[in-house]
Scaffold this motif. Structure first.
Motif, PDB file in Angstrom:
ATOM      1  N   ASP A   1       3.029 -22.575 -23.967  1.00 21.06           N
ATOM      2  CA  ASP A   1       1.950 -23.541 -23.672  1.00 21.06           C
ATOM      3  C   ASP A   1       0.645 -23.208 -24.380  1.00 21.06           C
ATOM      4  O   ASP A   1      -0.430 -23.570 -23.893  1.00 21.06           O
TER       5      ASP A   1
ATOM      6  N   SER B   1       5.935 -16.805 -21.230  1.00 22.55           N
ATOM      7  CA  SER B   1       6.463 -18.047 -21.816  1.00 22.55           C
ATOM      8  C   SER B   1       5.986 -19.285 -21.040  1.00 22.55           C
ATOM      9  O   SER B   1       6.165 -20.414 -21.488  1.00 22.55           O
ATOM     10  N   ARG B   2       5.400 -19.065 -19.882  1.00 23.99           N
ATOM     11  CA  ARG B   2       4.850 -20.139 -19.039  1.00 23.99           C
ATOM     12  C   ARG B   2       5.902 -21.240 -18.827  1.00 23.99           C
ATOM     13  O   ARG B   2       7.020 -20.903 -18.463  1.00 23.99           O
ATOM     14  N   SER B   3       5.567 -22.523 -19.100  1.00 18.74           N
ATOM     15  CA  SER B   3       6.550 -23.566 -18.768  1.00 18.74           C
ATOM     16  C   SER B   3       7.587 -23.766 -19.873  1.00 18.74           C
ATOM     17  O   SER B   3       8.484 -24.588 -19.754  1.00 18.74           O
ATOM     18  N   GLU B   4       7.480 -23.009 -20.964  1.00 14.60           N
ATOM     19  CA  GLU B   4       8.401 -23.227 -22.095  1.00 14.60           C
ATOM     20  C   GLU B   4       9.688 -22.408 -21.961  1.00 14.60           C
ATOM     21  O   GLU B   4       9.733 -21.403 -21.245  1.00 14.60           O
ATOM     22  N   ASP B   5      10.699 -22.836 -22.729  1.00 18.85           N
ATOM     23  CA  ASP B   5      11.951 -22.084 -22.794  1.00 18.85           C
ATOM     24  C   ASP B   5      11.701 -20.849 -23.671  1.00 18.85           C
ATOM     25  O   ASP B   5      11.357 -20.992 -24.854  1.00 18.85           O
TER      26      ASP B   5
ATOM     27  N   SER C   1       6.512 -17.139 -16.281  1.00 20.41           N
ATOM     28  CA  SER C   1       7.569 -17.899 -16.960  1.00 20.41           C
ATOM     29  C   SER C   1       7.922 -19.102 -16.087  1.00 20.41           C
ATOM     30  O   SER C   1       7.305 -19.326 -15.048  1.00 20.41           O
ATOM     31  N   ARG C   2       8.958 -19.849 -16.511  1.00 20.14           N
ATOM     32  CA  ARG C   2       9.367 -21.014 -15.723  1.00 20.14           C
ATOM     33  C   ARG C   2       9.797 -20.614 -14.314  1.00 20.14           C
ATOM     34  O   ARG C   2       9.843 -21.423 -13.413  1.00 20.14           O
ATOM     35  N   ASN C   3      10.139 -19.335 -14.145  1.00 13.49           N
ATOM     36  CA  ASN C   3      10.561 -18.861 -12.813  1.00 13.49           C
ATOM     37  C   ASN C   3       9.380 -18.455 -11.952  1.00 13.49           C
ATOM     38  O   ASN C   3       9.557 -17.902 -10.869  1.00 13.49           O
TER      39      ASN C   3
END
Ligand SMILES: CC(=O)N[C@H]1[C@@H](OP(=O)(O)OP(=O)(O)OC[C@H]2O[C@@H](n3ccc(=O)[nH]c3=O)[C@H](O)[C@@H]2O)O[C@H](CO)[C@@H](O)[C@@H]1O[C@H](C)C(=O)N[C@@H](C)C(=O)N[C@H](CCC(=O)O)C(=O)O
Ligand SMILES: Nc1ncnc2c1ncn2[C@@H]1O[C@H](COP(=O)(O)OP(=O)(O)OP(=O)(O)O)[C@@H](O)[C@H]1O
Length: 519
Positions: free
Chosen positions: A409, A436-440, A495-497
């Protein structure tokens, strides 16, 4: 407008500074000028304001709540919540759905900008009562604030510091709530607290976002220091020019001197900008450039620290800095000038730099009994990564192994740049995640790898940062230097988690223990 003097006593209660009962009482007319107010409702109510707040969750009885249009949400949505919490005055710029008879409403044109003015008045213009040095630039701000406070303390001064790692007043460490430069109200409150605690100096980082978002409105800087400008935060500023312009704003509110790295092309551009706009502001430059006022030479960096010579007019001093890396010499020189301008003698400066504090996660050597070295560094921009790898390469006897990633992001343009730099400068790279925040995370690694692959096959990619750490440490050989870049002092990984605890230094030591490395 009536001049407002210092609030009598301020006390810090963890979230808010509050005016003591004996402090001078101010009502809304003391905090905004007539010209600043477009429209008043219930203006005959003039009770004393107890606090200034921009977040409804931090409003107490009798406070003034300033509603800000944000990036994530709109403060106007929280006006009713602020009133429920006891707000007596609402400063707003959009029309509201509901108005209460017992609340004062002040309509203005720009709440965010006004917040700094209001807070400065509420806290008694604290920055006029303390010597303030602001440090801006892409890299080196935090390290420079540590060096300068170290020097000022060695000269016997009581200092406050505001920045990425934490905020400090004397020896007391305060939470910076994750911001390099706090919101304007909190900045003013912090300065007032520093003044009340008897500090003579404040050294603070000035982030480009803070300058752009008016968080430093009405902070009077005595000295401003520019370290360098390279690619970062373009997700926010969009163009390099806008990024430069945000940084340059610091010098529009500086009174005594601008201290500028002349070896940086943007530093030279800044000199011209200041000459045009503020011809009376003193400019002091440094660098290897023969035209610099403080001329740097004979830089000698080893694993034991750095020695360099600094010449200004007839004065020539040789200085030892107990920190690794050539770029740290540049950071130190800027702060030496700020100290000299304040009359600090060379003896105090040299003593402080010879015993410079290790800034957490900045060229930090991790102590182990292994036969290779481990360095943790916060480098998360292309320029910082390049400087870091080049610096370590100069010092390393074996290979340089780089463990790094790029944030999600945020500025995508950094990814190929950092990939290519690692491919060229490191002997082996371990590409991994770094918030990685909201990214893969794998998609971010794809972007980095695309720049690495054409240059070298000496790399691997492991998205899980702990697994990447295991790989790097189990493959390191005698005399190698393993560099963990990007996370520095940070304590979490996003991360997304979600957000999970992650402290690089602790993970490294744990991996060494669990994997029995060196045993
Ligand atoms: C772009 C930016 O800086 N945004 C910051 C800004 O958000 P914002 O003004 O857009 O506020 P918002 O979250 O949309 O909310 C709007 C308003 O409603 C209020 N609100 C919100 C919720 C609620 O229940 N009640 C309420 O009153 C908020 O307090 C705010 O006043 O104000 C928020 C509260 O202070 C910050 O948390 C937020 O930082 C975001 C998370 C951020 O990532 N900031 C980064 C870019 C930043 O500032 N970084 C630099 C350093 C970078 C570096 O050098 O590496 C820094 O100085 O830290
Ligand atoms: N003068 C410099 N030139 C280039 N790189 C630098 C310089 N000083 C520090 N760095 C690199 O930048 C990283 C961050 O350093 P530091 O925290 O001092 O800078 P900063 O400007 O405060 O950064 P941030 O705002 O991102 O916290 C360091 O870990 C180092 O790798």
């Amino acid at each position: 407008m009536r001049p407002v003097d210092a609030r009598a006593q301020l006390r810090y209660n963890g979230t808010n500074f509050k005016c003591d009962d004996e402090g001078e009482k101010m009502n809304y007319r003391d905090l905004l000028t007539e010209e600043e107010i477009l429209e008043v409702r219930n203006g005959d109510r003039t009770e004393a304001i107890t606090d200034v707040a921009y977040d409804s969750r931090r409003v107490g009885p009798g406070a003034m709540f300033v509603a800000i249009f944000g990036f994530a949400t709109d403060g106007h949505r929280f006006v009713e919540a602020a009133i429920e919490q006891g707000a007596a005055v609402i400063v707003h710029q959009a029309d509201l759905a509901r108005y209460h008879d017992d609340v004062v409403y002040l309509k203005v044109t720009d709440c965010r900008r006004l917040l700094g003015h209001i807070a400065s008045r509420f806290f008694g213009h604290p920055s006029e009562k303390i010597t303030v040095t602001g440090i801006t630039g892409t890299n080196g701000k935090t390290s420079s604030t540590y060096f300068l406070t170290g020097i000022l303390r060695a000269a016997g001064k009581k200092c406050a510091r505001m920045g990425t790692i934490d905020n400090q007043i004397g020896d007391a460490v305060l939470d910076n709530k994750g911001r390099t430069t706090s919101e304007s109200r909190d900045t003013q409150a912090f300065i007032a607290e520093a003044v009340a605690a008897g500090c003579s100096d404040l050294v603070m980082e000035a982030s480009s976002q803070a300058l752009d978002l008016d968080r430093l409105t009405d902070v009077h800087f005595d000295y401003a220091l520019f370290t360098n400008l390279t690619q970062d935060h373009l997700d926010y500023h969009k163009t390099f020019e806008a990024y430069f312009e945000a940084k340059a704003r610091l010098f529009d509110q500086t009174e005594k001197a601008a201290i500028i790295n002349r070896d940086d092309p943007w530093g030279r551009k800044l000199i011209n900008r200041i000459r045009e706009r503020h011809p009376k502001l003193k400019i002091i430059t440094y660098g290897e450039d023969p035209a610099a006022d403080y001329r740097l030479s004979a830089v000698d960096c080893t694993t034991g620290g750095s020695t360099f010579t600094l010449q200004a007019g007839d004065e020539k001093e040789t200085i030892f800095l107990d920190v690794l890396g050539r770029f740290m010499v540049y950071n130190a020189v800027g702060t030496i000038i700020a100290a000299r301008e304040q009359g600090i003698d060379w003896a105090a400066i040299k003593a402080a730099l010879a015993d410079a504090p290790v800034v957490e996660g900045r060229m930090e050597r991790i102590k182990t009994n292994l036969d290779f070295d481990i360095v943790v560094d916060y480098a998360h921009t292309p320029d910082a990564l390049e400087n870091l790898l080049k610096t370590v390469k100069e010092l390393a006897r074996g290979r340089v192994i780089a463990v790094f990633g790029c944030g999600g992001d945020r500025d995508h343009g950094k990814r190929p740049l950092m990939g290519a730099i690692a491919a060229k400068e490191a002997d082996f790279s371990v590409l991994t995640s770094d918030n990685s925040r909201s990214e893969d995370p794998e998609a971010i690694l794809d972007d980095i790898e695309a720049a690495v692959r054409p240059i070298t096959d000496q790399y691997t990619r492991i998205a899980d940062r702990r697994e990447a750490t295991v790989y790097a440490l189990t493959h390191a050989r005698k005399d190698d230097v393993v560099i963990f870049a990007g996370k520095g002092h940070e304590k979490t990984e996003t991360s997304r988690n979600g957000v999970r605890p992650y402290y690089e230094k602790a993970v490294i030591l744990d991996v060494i223990e669990q994997e029995k490395i060196g045993k």
